[in-house]
Structure formats: C-alpha cells, structure tokens
Design an enzyme around this catalytic site. Structure first.
Site, PDB file in Angstrom:
ATOM      1  NE  ARG A 155      -2.864   0.472   3.358  1.00 41.86           N
ATOM      2  CZ  ARG A 155      -2.177   0.691   4.489  1.00 41.86           C
ATOM      3  NH1 ARG A 155      -1.498   1.806   4.639  1.00 41.86           N
ATOM      4  NH2 ARG A 155      -2.186  -0.200   5.454  1.00 41.86           N
TER       5      ARG A 155
ATOM      6  CE1 TYR B  39     -16.003  12.242 -16.275  1.00 45.09           C
ATOM      7  CE2 TYR B  39     -15.668  12.208 -13.902  1.00 45.09           C
ATOM      8  CZ  TYR B  39     -15.992  11.561 -15.079  1.00 45.09           C
ATOM      9  OH  TYR B  39     -16.299  10.236 -15.051  1.00 45.09           O
TER      10      TYR B  39
ATOM     11  CG  ASP C 206      -9.079  16.871 -15.011  1.00 42.71           C
ATOM     12  OD1 ASP C 206      -8.377  16.252 -15.843  1.00 42.71           O
ATOM     13  OD2 ASP C 206     -10.105  16.386 -14.501  1.00 42.71           O
TER      14      ASP C 206
ATOM     15  CE  LYS D  79     -12.314   8.833 -18.495  1.00 42.46           C
ATOM     16  NZ  LYS D  79     -12.567  10.072 -17.773  1.00 42.46           N
TER      17      LYS D  79
END
Ligand SMILES: *Cc1c(COP(=O)(O)O)cnc(C)c1O
Length: 400
Positions: A55, A107, A184, A209
C-alpha cells in the site's frame, strides 16, 4: 537502460524509457509484475530493499509514477485507484472551512464530488463560467484552491492557465494567501500540454482516458514540483489506501509508452473531421480547439504542443434531440458509449448521458444543448472515420 532524468530527451524517448529499468535479477527488458504485498526484512525495521508493504509503495506503481513525472516535467507523481480518487485526495488535503473555486463545466463526477461530498467535509465551492475573467471577483480570504479543466467538457472551451496563475500570484502578494492551482489535464494528455510549465501547482489525470489509452484500466495520477504538497498527498494516500493495483499500474505504464503516437493520430483525424463538420450545412456549430475559428485559438497555440487540438470534438446537429439520437445510433465505427481517450472511437449525447444530471437551464447556459454530440476520435484510419461520419449524417438528413 534507465534514462537520466537530467538529460533533455524528447517526449517519445521519455515515454519509452522513463521508469523502465532492466530487471537486475533476470535482465527482463519489460518489468515483471510485482504482486507481493509484503517485502522481507533482514532485521526488524531493516527491509532488504526499498519496499516494505505494497500500500505504501510498489515497484510497478513507482515505475509508472516516474514515467508520468517525466512526461509532465514534474519532480513527483502519485498514481491512484481512479481519476475520481485523485480529485478526492487533493480536496481532502484542504483544511476544514476552506473555500475553492472551480471552472463551471468540469467533469460531472468532479462537480458531484465538490457539491455533494466536499461540502459535507466543510469545503465550500463556487463555480464560475470563465476562470480568466470571473476568478478575481470570487476570491475570499478562505479560498485555498482553484480547479481548472482545459479544454472544458463537453464544449471544449480553453482557459489560459498562466493568466489564471497571474491573478492568483497578485492575490498572494497583496493578502499573503496562497491558493493552489490544480489543472485537470485529462483531455489533452501530457503530450499536448504540460500545465506545470504554465504555473499550475498540481496537474491531475484520469489515467483511464488517454494515458492508459486502451479502455481497460480505471486509474488516476497527480504530479507536482512542490515537495510539501507531494508529501502531504503521499501521506494521505497511504492513510486512505486509494492505490492502483500492480497489474493496473503495469498496464497503464504499457499504454503510456505509445501515448505520443496515439494522440498525434487522434488529433490529426479529429482535425480533419472537425473541418468536414464545420463546412457541412447540417451542422449548427463545431467546438474543436484545433480550428482557427475556435474562440481561444490564440491560447491553444501558446498552450498546446504544435497547436494540436486533441482527439475530442463536440458539435450541434440539425434536427434537435432526435437528430442527435439518429446520428449517434447510425455510426458504425464510433461506438455509442461514455468515456474517451481510447484507441477506439466513441460517440455520445452529453445532455442525456455524461451530463444528464445537470438541470436543463444550467446545461444550456454552458452550451450543452439536446442536439450536442461529443466524439472521442480513436486511432482507426482517418478516411474510414470520415466516411462513417458522412454516412451517419446522410441517415439523419433522410430520416428527419
Ligand atoms: C473521466 C474523468 C475523470 C474521472 O476519472 P475516473 O478515472 O473515471 O475516476 C476526471 N476528470 C476528467 C476530465 C475525466 O474525463
């Protein structure tokens, strides 16, 4: 070979070689997938290598992060379990009672996080139409962060990042308040634009994406040059546990190696499709940053590599919602689906799909009409894509 990050290699070379060491034990040219959750120690608190528990850090994630940092001209990058987890992490780093300002047509999931989640954690947000012109009047003494998406979604408006940074710098000079600028960069990918070069403090991506590019991984990443921000984000990620798996990190790293080839091809096709649509009498308007007629084409030329427009286009078709429905159900190569940035072309109607949650008046104020179609241009052959658009247009004209 591991390339020396100080050497000034070009984008494609960095995409292939950054974070891509030859495996020292086997000589494997491509890194193995490191699934182990834990790593042996020689004595208590003395790990054999640099890893302890997956982690906190994992070789595949480290290598992917090194590659993204190099492509975004950043010192640090952190990969997360999704683009949305990345947004959440950045916002969770703000103190309770903070105020933030965001561009209006961000978004949908980002809008949802700001309004429905951040608010319950004591972070209030203001949405403005155009950051370059409306930011100054909305700054408060508690403002700690500005969130900017360029191009915007789905109308592909462009914001001048350095102009926004200038306003924030002036504010800091006169009030002493530092406001972090987050960009972004999902729609353009690091190949077309590097927001940190224009003054952004943090750049974020939905890796889902363009960076992964093959529609088979959900993942996110952020990058920064600010060591304090980086350490704060890394601490939060380890505490929260919003990590990508080793396999996803490995897949996304493989995808990233061809980013420059994919986005160049997408951009080239998108540019031809946009020009075709622009000159067609059945199309009301075309939004594409690569067109000279685009409202902010001067900013595109400054902010985008070679003035590239990217792979996303949106346009309004005659025939209203019905026209948009017929068109998007008639294309054969453009699959009717949400998402973007993959090798395959996709098409959708934002008003009833990705942006269906936004009230009609608010939607239309942002240019998202019922007849607006959004296209993600893939890397199929340009001529085939153009022919598909032409035949779908003919179908619409003959049925309405
Ligand atoms: C998809 C997307 C996100 C969210 O990313 P996920 O990986 O789906 O969580 C954030 N911003 C933009 C611009 C996006 O397109």
């Amino acid at each position: 070979m591991t390339i020396d990050s100080a050497t000034n290699y070009s984008f494609g070379t960095k995409a292939i070689h950054s974070g891509a060491p030859i495996d020292p034990t086997t000589g494997a040219v491509i890194e193995p997938i490191s699934l182990s959750t834990t790593f042996a120690q020689s004595e208590p608190s003395k790990p054999l290598g640099i890893y302890e528990y997956s982690r906190s850090a994992n070789p595949n994630r480290d290598n992917f992060e090194a590659a993204v940092a190099s492509l975004e001209n950043a010192k640090y990058a952190i990969a997360l379990s999704s683009g949305s987890a990345t947004t959440a992490l950045v916002i969770q780093s703000l103190p309770i009672g903070s105020h933030m300002i965001s561009g209006g047509d961000v978004y949908g999931g980002t809008h949802r996080y700001f309004t429905k989640v951040a608010k319950t954690h004591g972070i209030n947000s203001t949405f403005v139409g155009d950051l370059a012109s409306d930011l100054e009047n909305n700054l408060k003494s508690e403002t700690r962060l500005v969130w900017l998406e360029t191009p915007s979604n789905p109308t592909l408006k462009i914001t001048d990042i350095s102009r926004v940074k200038e306003i924030l710098n002036k504010h800091e000079e006169s009030t002493g308040n530092r406001i972090i600028l987050v960009v972004d960069n999902t729609f353009l990918s690091p190949y077309i634009s590097n927001p940190l070069n224009f003054g952004a403090d943090v750049v974020v991506h939905s890796v889902t994406k363009y960076i992964n590019g093959h529609s088979d991984v959900v993942m996110g990443v952020l990058a920064t040059n600010d060591v304090e921000l980086h350490e704060k984000f890394r601490f939060l990620q380890n505490a929260i546990g919003s990590i990508p798996s080793p396999f996803d990190s490995w897949l996304a790293h493989r995808g990233l190696k061809t980013l420059h080839l994919r986005i160049k091809q997408s951009s080239e096709s998108a540019s031809k499709i946009a020009s075709f649509l622009q000159s067609n009498e059945n199309i009301i308007a075309v939004n594409y940053p690569g067109l000279k007629q685009h409202l902010n084409h001067d900013v595109v030329v400054k902010q985008h590599r070679d003035g590239l427009g990217g792979g996303m286009i949106s346009f309004r078709i005659k025939g209203g919602a019905k026209g948009a429905a017929i068109f998007t159900s008639s294309t054969k190569l453009f699959t009717l689906a949400e998402s973007l940035g993959g090798i395959e072309s996709l098409i959708e109607v934002p008003a009833i799909m990705t942006h269906g949650g936004i009230p009609k008046e608010e939607r239309e104020l942002n240019g998202v009409y019922d007849d607006l179609i959004r296209v993600s241009v893939g890397i199929e052959d340009t001529e085939d894509l153009l022919r598909d658009i032409e035949q779908a247009l003919k179908t619409v004209v003959s049925s309405i």
